[in-house]
Write an enzyme that holds these catalytic residues in place. Sequence first.
Site, PDB file in Angstrom:
ATOM      1  N   HIS A  99       0.796  -1.218   0.000  1.00 35.06           N
ATOM      2  CA  HIS A  99       0.000   0.000   0.000  1.00 35.06           C
ATOM      3  C   HIS A  99       0.835   1.279   0.000  1.00 35.06           C
ATOM      4  O   HIS A  99       0.287   2.373  -0.121  1.00 35.06           O
ATOM      5  CB  HIS A  99      -0.966   0.002   1.195  1.00 35.06           C
ATOM      6  CG  HIS A  99      -2.268   0.676   0.897  1.00 35.06           C
ATOM      7  ND1 HIS A  99      -3.394   0.536   1.676  1.00 35.06           N
ATOM      8  CD2 HIS A  99      -2.644   1.508  -0.113  1.00 35.06           C
ATOM      9  CE1 HIS A  99      -4.385   1.249   1.180  1.00 35.06           C
ATOM     10  NE2 HIS A  99      -3.959   1.846   0.091  1.00 35.06           N
ATOM     11  N   ASP A 122      -9.879  -0.207   4.017  1.00 34.30           N
ATOM     12  CA  ASP A 122      -8.694  -0.821   4.601  1.00 34.30           C
ATOM     13  C   ASP A 122      -8.952  -1.184   6.062  1.00 34.30           C
ATOM     14  O   ASP A 122      -9.691  -0.486   6.762  1.00 34.30           O
ATOM     15  CB  ASP A 122      -7.542   0.194   4.516  1.00 34.30           C
ATOM     16  CG  ASP A 122      -6.159  -0.423   4.652  1.00 34.30           C
ATOM     17  OD1 ASP A 122      -6.026  -1.463   5.317  1.00 34.30           O
ATOM     18  OD2 ASP A 122      -5.200   0.166   4.117  1.00 34.30           O
ATOM     19  N   HIS A 124      -6.612  -0.925   8.093  1.00 36.10           N
ATOM     20  CA  HIS A 124      -5.681  -0.008   8.758  1.00 36.10           C
ATOM     21  C   HIS A 124      -5.864   1.402   8.202  1.00 36.10           C
ATOM     22  O   HIS A 124      -6.343   1.582   7.083  1.00 36.10           O
ATOM     23  CB  HIS A 124      -4.238  -0.461   8.518  1.00 36.10           C
ATOM     24  CG  HIS A 124      -4.011  -1.919   8.793  1.00 36.10           C
ATOM     25  ND1 HIS A 124      -4.184  -2.893   7.826  1.00 36.10           N
ATOM     26  CD2 HIS A 124      -3.650  -2.568   9.926  1.00 36.10           C
ATOM     27  CE1 HIS A 124      -3.937  -4.081   8.349  1.00 36.10           C
ATOM     28  NE2 HIS A 124      -3.608  -3.912   9.620  1.00 36.10           N
ATOM     29  N   ASP A 126      -3.222   3.536   7.882  1.00 35.55           N
ATOM     30  CA  ASP A 126      -1.990   3.886   7.153  1.00 35.55           C
ATOM     31  C   ASP A 126      -1.648   5.363   7.320  1.00 35.55           C
ATOM     32  O   ASP A 126      -1.239   6.035   6.365  1.00 35.55           O
ATOM     33  CB  ASP A 126      -2.124   3.532   5.667  1.00 35.55           C
ATOM     34  CG  ASP A 126      -2.300   2.038   5.443  1.00 35.55           C
ATOM     35  OD1 ASP A 126      -1.943   1.257   6.345  1.00 35.55           O
ATOM     36  OD2 ASP A 126      -2.802   1.640   4.379  1.00 35.55           O
ATOM     37  N   HIS A 139       4.324   1.223   4.082  1.00 33.82           N
ATOM     38  CA  HIS A 139       2.939   0.980   3.641  1.00 33.82           C
ATOM     39  C   HIS A 139       1.930   1.397   4.711  1.00 33.82           C
ATOM     40  O   HIS A 139       0.752   1.568   4.411  1.00 33.82           O
ATOM     41  CB  HIS A 139       2.728  -0.477   3.211  1.00 33.82           C
ATOM     42  CG  HIS A 139       2.608  -1.476   4.323  1.00 33.82           C
ATOM     43  ND1 HIS A 139       1.922  -2.663   4.187  1.00 33.82           N
ATOM     44  CD2 HIS A 139       3.098  -1.470   5.588  1.00 33.82           C
ATOM     45  CE1 HIS A 139       1.984  -3.345   5.322  1.00 33.82           C
ATOM     46  NE2 HIS A 139       2.697  -2.655   6.171  1.00 33.82           N
ATOM     47  N   ASP A 226      -7.406  -1.758  -0.109  1.00 34.41           N
ATOM     48  CA  ASP A 226      -6.482  -2.759   0.403  1.00 34.41           C
ATOM     49  C   ASP A 226      -7.291  -4.031   0.646  1.00 34.41           C
ATOM     50  O   ASP A 226      -8.300  -4.004   1.354  1.00 34.41           O
ATOM     51  CB  ASP A 226      -5.860  -2.249   1.705  1.00 34.41           C
ATOM     52  CG  ASP A 226      -4.747  -3.136   2.227  1.00 34.41           C
ATOM     53  OD1 ASP A 226      -4.860  -4.369   2.106  1.00 34.41           O
ATOM     54  OD2 ASP A 226      -3.777  -2.601   2.797  1.00 34.41           O
ATOM     55  N   ASP A 228      -6.839  -6.341   2.566  1.00 34.13           N
ATOM     56  CA  ASP A 228      -6.989  -6.743   3.967  1.00 34.13           C
ATOM     57  C   ASP A 228      -8.155  -6.020   4.649  1.00 34.13           C
ATOM     58  O   ASP A 228      -8.466  -6.288   5.815  1.00 34.13           O
ATOM     59  CB  ASP A 228      -5.689  -6.591   4.753  1.00 34.13           C
ATOM     60  CG  ASP A 228      -5.282  -5.153   5.062  1.00 34.13           C
ATOM     61  OD1 ASP A 228      -6.144  -4.257   5.108  1.00 34.13           O
ATOM     62  OD2 ASP A 228      -4.083  -4.922   5.286  1.00 34.13           O
ATOM     63  N   GLU A 271      -2.062  -5.042  -2.048  1.00 32.15           N
ATOM     64  CA  GLU A 271      -1.749  -5.989  -0.972  1.00 32.15           C
ATOM     65  C   GLU A 271      -2.226  -7.422  -1.228  1.00 32.15           C
ATOM     66  O   GLU A 271      -2.401  -8.189  -0.285  1.00 32.15           O
ATOM     67  CB  GLU A 271      -2.280  -5.487   0.379  1.00 32.15           C
ATOM     68  CG  GLU A 271      -1.659  -4.187   0.865  1.00 32.15           C
ATOM     69  CD  GLU A 271      -0.248  -4.330   1.449  1.00 32.15           C
ATOM     70  OE1 GLU A 271       0.246  -5.484   1.550  1.00 32.15           O
ATOM     71  OE2 GLU A 271       0.353  -3.291   1.805  1.00 32.15           O
TER      72      GLU A 271
END
Length: 299
Positions: A99, A122, A124, A126, A139, A226, A228, A271
């Site tokens: 990412h 996402d 997260h 980030d 990332h 992303d 994830d 990702e």
Amino acid sequence: MNKKVSLIGVPMDLGQGRRGVDMGPSAIRYAHVIERLEKLDYDVIDLGDLGIPNPQDRARNGENLKCLDEVAQVNTELAERVHTIVEEGRFPLVLGGDHSIAIGTLAGVAKHKKNLGVIWYDAHADINTGETSPSGNIHGMSLAVGLGYGHERLTQILGYSPKIKPEHVVIIGARDLDEGEKQLIKKLGIKVFTMHEIDRLGMTYVMEEAIKHVSNGTDGVHLSLDLDGLDPHDAPGVGTPVRGGISYRESHLAMEILAEADILTSAEFVEVNPILDHGNTTANVAVALLGSLFGEKLL
């Protein structure tokens, strides 16, 4: 949505700690992303992959930024390529890679937009910096860089900063935030729909509110997705999985609602890690979601 799409792969794993995500663009192509979009009557040009340097040392530097030189180099080239794609009147679709490549994508797109809206899909946020990151992995810093926080080698790509404004950002699916990230999110007043909101309010409400937010006072909208963000049960091939994520069906609904809104001017999917995957499941999920995002319907 712009029917002219230019696809570019960024097979980079230098922004994170687990190897394998560099094979993500190939896995997504193998899952027939180009054929999927062409079937929907898009004019797709595959520009191939950027070249990625191979550093001898991936350890943290004194500023807690792993592979800073290489990540800055790749993102500068990506920003220039994306800038050219937009100049040509085409839709940039970027395939990662980790990412950290969002640094270059945002730089290239925002060069053409005074007020770019961003949907950050996402697990997260980030939004770490070298000062707050527990790992030093870039990332986990890409959204912060876009907002003007971080090392100037990254924030000043293409010669301007910030690329985006906090009031034009929405994070969807967050469920793993570091303390420094929480503080910066609160400081900047960034809109976040955590899994709590998705569970409680439903994906339809979340997406409708997110679309209102990123459409208010903006002149374009970028989706940074992303894999994830999805639950590991549905997308196992990611480097930083977090249980309790967005479901496969909820993600399709989110993409379908975005397609109906017709606000996107650029997108990236990142990702995908084939080494950690099962039978290319996660790349197939990415392509299925891209189908919905670009207007695919059952009937």
